[in-house]
Design an enzyme around this catalytic site. Structure first.
Site, mmCIF file in Angstrom:
data_model
loop_
_atom_site.group_PDB
_atom_site.id
_atom_site.type_symbol
_atom_site.label_atom_id
_atom_site.label_comp_id
_atom_site.label_asym_id
_atom_site.label_seq_id
_atom_site.Cartn_x
_atom_site.Cartn_y
_atom_site.Cartn_z
ATOM 1 N N GLU A 203 30.979 -41.884 87.927
ATOM 2 C CA GLU A 203 29.402 -42.073 88.134
ATOM 3 C C GLU A 203 28.928 -43.129 87.397
ATOM 4 O O GLU A 203 27.850 -43.826 87.701
ATOM 5 C CB GLU A 203 29.088 -40.562 87.643
ATOM 6 C CG GLU A 203 29.296 -39.620 88.659
ATOM 7 C CD GLU A 203 29.089 -38.092 88.085
ATOM 8 O OE1 GLU A 203 29.591 -37.699 86.932
ATOM 9 O OE2 GLU A 203 28.297 -37.440 88.719
ATOM 10 N N GLU B 200 35.447 -33.003 89.515
ATOM 11 C CA GLU B 200 34.866 -31.824 88.699
ATOM 12 C C GLU B 200 34.956 -30.369 89.322
ATOM 13 O O GLU B 200 34.956 -29.582 88.562
ATOM 14 C CB GLU B 200 33.202 -32.125 88.625
ATOM 15 C CG GLU B 200 32.887 -33.462 87.540
ATOM 16 C CD GLU B 200 32.849 -34.556 88.475
ATOM 17 O OE1 GLU B 200 33.528 -34.823 89.393
ATOM 18 O OE2 GLU B 200 32.151 -35.602 88.018
HETATM 19 N N1 T1G Z 1 37.771 -34.484 78.038
HETATM 20 C C1 T1G Z 1 38.335 -34.337 77.020
HETATM 21 N N2 T1G Z 1 39.741 -34.438 76.937
HETATM 22 C C2 T1G Z 1 40.473 -35.035 77.978
HETATM 23 C C3 T1G Z 1 39.904 -35.223 79.026
HETATM 24 C C4 T1G Z 1 38.322 -34.907 79.477
HETATM 25 N N3 T1G Z 1 37.505 -35.460 80.296
HETATM 26 N N4 T1G Z 1 40.724 -35.696 80.040
HETATM 27 C C5 T1G Z 1 42.026 -35.510 79.148
HETATM 28 N N5 T1G Z 1 41.923 -35.217 77.943
HETATM 29 C C6 T1G Z 1 42.694 -34.964 77.055
HETATM 30 C C7 T1G Z 1 43.894 -33.949 77.434
HETATM 31 O O1 T1G Z 1 43.412 -32.628 77.089
HETATM 32 C C8 T1G Z 1 45.098 -34.417 76.602
HETATM 33 O O2 T1G Z 1 44.639 -34.189 75.300
HETATM 34 C C9 T1G Z 1 44.812 -36.035 76.615
HETATM 35 O O3 T1G Z 1 43.412 -36.274 76.689
HETATM 36 C C10 T1G Z 1 45.646 -36.855 77.552
HETATM 37 O O4 T1G Z 1 45.506 -36.089 78.921
HETATM 38 C C11 T1G Z 1 28.885 -35.224 84.552
HETATM 39 C C12 T1G Z 1 30.887 -33.153 83.757
HETATM 40 C C13 T1G Z 1 42.582 -38.314 82.744
HETATM 41 C C14 T1G Z 1 44.371 -38.167 84.765
HETATM 42 O O5 T1G Z 1 38.352 -33.919 85.040
HETATM 43 O O6 T1G Z 1 42.720 -35.600 85.025
HETATM 44 O O7 T1G Z 1 32.835 -35.781 84.150
HETATM 45 O O8 T1G Z 1 46.530 -32.444 75.086
HETATM 46 O O9 T1G Z 1 47.736 -34.971 79.246
HETATM 47 O O10 T1G Z 1 48.414 -36.924 82.192
HETATM 48 O O11 T1G Z 1 30.088 -35.506 86.414
HETATM 49 O O12 T1G Z 1 43.540 -35.941 81.679
HETATM 50 O O13 T1G Z 1 46.690 -34.915 74.162
HETATM 51 O O14 T1G Z 1 45.216 -33.315 73.168
HETATM 52 O O15 T1G Z 1 46.286 -35.011 81.059
HETATM 53 O O16 T1G Z 1 47.941 -39.271 81.511
HETATM 54 C C15 T1G Z 1 35.750 -35.359 85.015
HETATM 55 C C16 T1G Z 1 40.437 -34.729 83.604
HETATM 56 C C17 T1G Z 1 35.452 -34.448 83.760
HETATM 57 C C18 T1G Z 1 39.642 -35.630 84.216
HETATM 58 C C19 T1G Z 1 44.971 -38.552 82.280
HETATM 59 N N6 T1G Z 1 37.163 -35.705 84.660
HETATM 60 N N7 T1G Z 1 41.809 -35.495 83.024
HETATM 61 O O17 T1G Z 1 46.301 -37.581 82.597
HETATM 62 O O18 T1G Z 1 47.054 -37.049 79.981
HETATM 63 S S1 T1G Z 1 33.939 -33.534 84.165
HETATM 64 C C20 T1G Z 1 38.285 -34.827 84.590
HETATM 65 C C21 T1G Z 1 42.726 -35.669 83.881
HETATM 66 C C22 T1G Z 1 32.545 -34.844 84.415
HETATM 67 C C23 T1G Z 1 30.388 -35.386 85.083
HETATM 68 C C24 T1G Z 1 31.428 -34.349 84.685
HETATM 69 C C25 T1G Z 1 43.993 -36.330 82.971
HETATM 70 C C26 T1G Z 1 43.746 -38.032 83.287
HETATM 71 P P1 T1G Z 1 45.926 -33.534 74.498
HETATM 72 P P2 T1G Z 1 46.525 -35.841 79.795
HETATM 73 P P3 T1G Z 1 47.387 -37.829 81.562
#
Ligand code: T1G
Length: 697
Positions: free
Chosen positions: A105, A125
């Site tokens: 976004e 999301e």
């Molecule tokens: N927020 C906080 N922590 C996050 C995070 C996030 N969005 N994404 C990953 N982490 C942490 C995860 O818990 C782990 O922590 C570490 O980062 C490594 O992640 C307004 C509201 C990016 C593809 O849904 O899909 O935007 O265990 O082990 O395999 O529209 O993480 O080390 O303490 O998964 O390399 C939308 C979610 C949010 C992406 C990387 N975004 N993340 O994968 O590492 S909502 C998502 C992923 C939003 C807006 C809305 C994957 C990754 P720890 P990992 P990875």
């Protein structure tokens, strides 16, 4: 180097805003504020363009999910995107890694978007129970149209750079460092006299029948709200001016943010990452595993071999005869044929995995040098003991000896060897190359580095590994046996299998327990019931026999064309089998039971009460380390609806006192089956939740 979340740098007439918030540049408050301040500073500095990119492994991977559930803090992400877009300067985003959710976004609020070839974008999301809430449902449809936006947003899938370029989400793909390719692109745009290009000023997309799309999405998600509600956001992009559409998107987003489903899906997101982190393994190095031996080439053995081959391991599979070994190779080839057809693996890989990568043998000597052996022979203790006696004599020192047993006592098996410290349970779920759950069963004498090796192997095979203690059925099958029994008791008391399946499919299960039985084969449950009877059942236990009648008549479900349901040849469409009602009526008459009505709500509450109660016992006895371990077991091995988070998250969301009251009420009818779990009683007495135990680690 600065530790600011956004590092500002003026490079000639280009201002650079570099995200510096490892590990995934989540758009937490400091990052959002840094972006807003950075844009203002670039304008004040008289820059001609702004470059936004991520340091480390990725562009912004989305909003900071850890902030969810807390009061939102300004600047809100949609306002940050609008602020970027409103800048009079040319704003370029340079993408690498995974630009997801709010990350994409931010890029859509920029005027130009460039990516490296390995960059991936997406709006995932809905997978965590919400929807794009920073303009994604308003800008993406203006760029790529409504139909494609619905597909991208309701699936939450990641899109590769090439597809993103083709769709128009990316303007350019360049290999190299995101900062360098971003600077070069910004320079080119300035030199070409390019102007800012706001997606919000593009024409509103063509509307479609949004009510139909909404209903279709709700049906497909089996009751999960977020994909369908996200469609209403896209509808706003067609029907309202941009600013109004943004307001509507925000309203819908906040509605989803308030749902239990959002809490369930976020719980699942963090739990699937936490479940493999065991304090006891801190600093414990796993043993090196490059080659594995598999004993038994039946469905399970061939599935395990397939999973290992797909992970790049060398496999030696031992069967009783050359024919049986070749048949196992055929099963492995069958397992891989789908992946080959779908282009997931190349012909060369297929040939390697079904050829030189898979050694077949009929003698255990072939296992002398493997790093780890997994036996998947018949579920009979005497056979398992014989296998481990042989392995102990043949395998090299330090080889890990694993059993795939689904319920037998791993301590007893380990005791057959001179090296119980090297013995562990690795309980795969069929089909082993597809199902993500792996129960790592830790016996009394299993060494910590062997446990670490089990988890490392699980990670290599792409599994969600859960630590389990030794008991009949470990975590999943032990709990399954109880909630399946609760369903059978409801049938004796008046419900029908078809009503129970319908009620649980409405709750979100892909299939109800009786349809699952038909799929897996009713003979499996029949064998368990016969084993339990032979071992001697407690006289207070309500034995159930209507299912036996089906099996005695050779009706094992889909594989025989008839079970609880009748399946037309070659079709999976099911129609209730009328014989079932006769068997049930006969058993009720024999037991003097007068059937009573059950509502769908009664069915779900009893079924879930049994599941939660046994799960609480499994945690209380230390068979599972934390409640989240049970949740992940049920999610990844038993088709529990992900948007409920797992049975114990669901229980927290329902409220434990009400659940305990239900169980105490049911105990008045049957105080043997419904014995409240001590842990559940303790949590209710202390006013605590299962999540409190998860936090305690
Ligand atoms: N927020 C906080 N922590 C996050 C995070 C996030 N969005 N994404 C990953 N982490 C942490 C995860 O818990 C782990 O922590 C570490 O980062 C490594 O992640 C307004 C509201 C990016 C593809 O849904 O899909 O935007 O265990 O082990 O395999 O529209 O993480 O080390 O303490 O998964 O390399 C939308 C979610 C949010 C992406 C990387 N975004 N993340 O994968 O590492 S909502 C998502 C992923 C939003 C807006 C809305 C994957 C990754 P720890 P990992 P990875």
């Amino acid at each position: 180097m600065s530790d600011a979340a956004i590092i500002y740098e003026l490079h000639d007439d280009i201002a650079i805003l570099a995200a510096n918030n490892p590990p995934v540049n989540a758009l937490g408050l400091a990052v959002r504020q840094g972006l807003v301040d950075g844009i203002a500073r670039a304008e004040a500095d008289g820059a001609k363009a702004v470059l936004i990119y991520g340091m480390g492994t990725t562009f912004f991977a989305g909003a900071d999910i850890r902030e969810f559930g807390k009061p939102p803090t300004e600047p809100f992400l949609p306002d940050v995107c609008t602020r970027i877009e409103a800048s009079p300067l040319i704003v370029v985003s340079a993408l690498h890694g995974t630009a997801l959710g709010g990350g994409l976004e931010i890029a859509l609020g920029s005027h130009y978007r460039i990516g490296v070839p390995s960059a991936r974008v997406g709006l995932p999301e809905v997978l965590i129970g919400v929807m794009p809430g920073a303009g994604g449902t308003q800008r993406l449809p203006r760029l790529i149209g409504v139909e494609k936006s619905i597909e991208v947003i309701t699936t939450g899938r990641q899109i590769g750079a090439a597809e993103a370029l083709e769709l128009g989400v990316l303007d350019r793909i360049e290999d190299g460092d995101p900062r360098e390719i971003g600077l070069a692109y910004a320079r080119e745009l300035i030199d070409a006299g390019a102007s800012r290009r706001a997606v919000s000023e593009m024409p509103a997309p063509e509307a479609i029948d949004f009510d139909a799309a909404y209903e279709a999405a709700l049906k497909k998600s089996r009751g999960q709200l977020s994909p369908a509600v996200a469609i209403r956001g896209i509808q706003a992009a067609c029907e309202l001016p941009f600013a109004e559409g943004m307001k509507r998107e925000r309203e819908l987003f906040m509605e989803l943010m308030a749902t239990d489903q959002r809490q369930g899906l976020i719980h699942a997101f963090f739990s699937e990452r936490a479940v493999g982190k065991l304090p006891e393994l801190k600093g414990v190095a796993p043993r090196e595993v490059a080659s594995i031996g598999v004993i038994g080439g039946g469905t399970m053995g061939a599935g395990i071999a397939t999973a290992a081959l797909l992970a790049g391991l060398r496999v030696t599979l031992v069967e009783m005869s050359d024919d049986a070994a070749e048949a196992a190779r055929g099963r492995v080839a069958g397992n891989l044929s789908g992946a080959l057809k779908r282009g997931k693996i190349s012909q060369d890989s297929f040939d390697h995995m079904t050829g030189s990568g898979l050694s077949l043998a009929t003698e255990y000597d072939a296992l002398a040098d493997v790093d780890l052996v997994i036996e998947a022979v018949f579920e009979e203790m005497s056979i398992k003991k014989d296998v481990f006696t042989k392995l102990d004599a043949i395998c090299k020192p330090g080889a890990v000896l694993a059993t795939n047993t689904s319920y037998l006592n791993v301590d007893e098996i380990a005791a057959m060897t001179s090296r119980p410290q090297d013995v562990i349970g690795l309980h795969f779920f069929s089909p082993a190359h597809v199902m993500k759950l792996l129960e790592v069963v830790v016996a009394d004498k299993t060494a910590p580095d062997v446990v670490a090796t089990g988890f490392a192997l699980g990670k290599k095979l792409g599994k969600i590994s859960v630590r389990a203690g030794v008991c009949d059925g470990f975590i999943g099958n032990r709990i399954l046996a109880v909630y399946r029994t609760a369903a059978d008791h409801m049938i004796l008391d008046g419900a029908s299998p078809f009503q129970i399946d319908d009620a649980l499919e409405a709750f979100g299960f892909a299939m109800g327990p009786y349809a699952v039985g038909d799929l897996a084969g009713l003979d499996i449950g029949w064998a368990v019931r016969k084993r339990r009877r032979a071992e001697g059942m407690d006289l207070r236990a309500r034995d159930v026999s209507f299912a036996d009648k089906l099996c005695e008549n050779g009706h094992f479900g889909q594989k025989t064309g008839k079970g609880y349901y009748i399946y037309e040849k070659g079709s999976r469409t099911r129609t209730p089998n009328p014989e079932v009602a006769d068997h049930i009526a006969a058993e009720r008459a024999e037991k003097g039971i007068t059937p009573r009505e059950f509502t769908a709500e009664d069915i779900v509450r009893r079924y879930m009460a049994a599941m939660v109660n046994e799960a609480a016992k499994v945690v209380g006895e230390g068979i599972a380390r934390r409640p989240l371990d049970v949740d992940m077991t049920l999610l990844f091995g038993y088709g529990f609806p992900r948007y409920h988070g797992g049975p114990l998250k669901w229980a927290d969301l329902q409220g434990l006192p009400a659940l305990l009251d239900d169980i105490r009420g049911y105990a008045k009818e049957d105080d043997y089956f419904w014995q409240p779990a001590p842990l559940l009683e303790q949590l209710v007495a202390e006013g605590r939740s299962f999540d409190d135990l998860n936090k305690a680690g």
